[in-house]
Design a protein around this motif. Structure first.
Motif: not given
Length: 292
Positions: A123-124, A128-131, A141-144, A205-207
């Motif tokens: 998922v991109h 925000t440019g995050r994947t 996995h994510g950006p962090a 992400r847990g949001d």
């Protein structure tokens, strides 16, 4: 989800999907919010834009370049053929209705399924440019780095939930009205984002605490569900039984409840309070599974 053949760790396939999604995302970002045209899609209020078609073509071309024999199912173009043992699912713009009204809530989604079961999900978010990506058995996995949302104590105001329903579900469907209204009454918020993959990423992400789907769309379900599952989220049918993720079969096999382990029992209780047992069995039955 049923066991997946361990013939590959799917690292290369995940790299292809990430690169394709991010390239399509750059295109979408360059044309949002007003560099495109749109038109109605079907008679139920959906839309398709130039961006859907351009992004889809870009993603499909990249997948075909690396895996020319694999089957590809794309949101707009449909079944593009190939070996059905490995099937790529492409949602080039999840959130087209949001884009048309200038709402920056949309993503690109890609999944690879082997014998019907998802093994790669990407998922991109172009805004925000995050994947976010996941491989079967290898985590999400994510950006962090790895996604592993920490549990948090329940809010006295109720859980923060997301909701989705398939395009074919009528607005006056009585089961939908009862279930959604019950969730709205018993949750802190019930988000209806018009972009299910955004909700899956938020859950991974847990949001948010949970996600409830009623006859969900097949094209985006495997990527989002794999991402969430690999982040530690559990998925169940509306009746509490095991939920099998896939992209074929009737949409009645794609009703689900998803949440972190510590909150899932309470989410199932919320659903049980709104949907009679007979309805839960019909909407979320195992039957001919959606990944057959």
């Amino acid at each position: 989800m049923r066991p997946t053949p361990l013939s590959s760790d799917f690292t290369a396939e995940c790299r292809t999907a990430v690169a394709a999604a991010e390239a399509a995302g750059a295109l979408l970002r360059s044309r949002f919010p007003d560099g495109f045209a749109s038109r109605p899609k079907g008679a139920l209020g959906d839309v398709v834009t130039d961006l859907d078609l351009l992004a889809e073509s870009m993603v499909v071309d990249r997948i075909r370049a690396d895996y020319p024999h694999d089957r590809v199912l794309a949101e707009e173009a449909g079944d593009l053929g190939g070996d059905g043992g490995r099937t790529w699912l492409v949602d080039p713009l999840d959130g087209s209705n949001n884009v048309v009204i200038g709402l920056p809530v949309y993503v690109v989604g890609i999944a690879l399924c082997v014998e019907g079961a998802p093994v790669v999900g990407v998922v991109h978010d172009p805004v925000t440019g995050r994947t976010w990506s996941a491989r079967n058995g290898a985590g999400a996995h994510g950006p962090a780095g790895p996604l592993s949302p920490a549990g948090r104590p329940p809010s006295p105001a109720g859980p923060l939930l997301a909701w989705t329903q398939g395009h074919a579900v009528r607005r006056d469907d009585p089961a939908v009205r009862v279930l959604r209204h019950s969730l709205e009454l018993r949750s802190r918020r019930l988000l209806q984002l018009w972009a299910p993959l955004v909700a899956w990423a938020m859950l991974a992400r847990g949001d948010i605490d949970g996600f409830v789907g009623y006859r969900a769309e097949a094209i985006d379900l495997p990527a989002g569900a794999l991402l969430a599952r690999e982040a530690g989220v559990l998925l169940r049918r509306l009746d509490g039984g095991e939920f099998t993720v896939g992209f074929t079969g009737p949409d009645t096999d794609r009703s689900f409840v998803a949440g972190r382990p510590e909150i899932l029992p309470s989410l199932l209780d919320l659903v049980a309070a709104a949907v009679p047992p007979r309805g839960r069995a019909r909407q979320g039955r195992a039957g001919t599974t959606a990944s057959g």
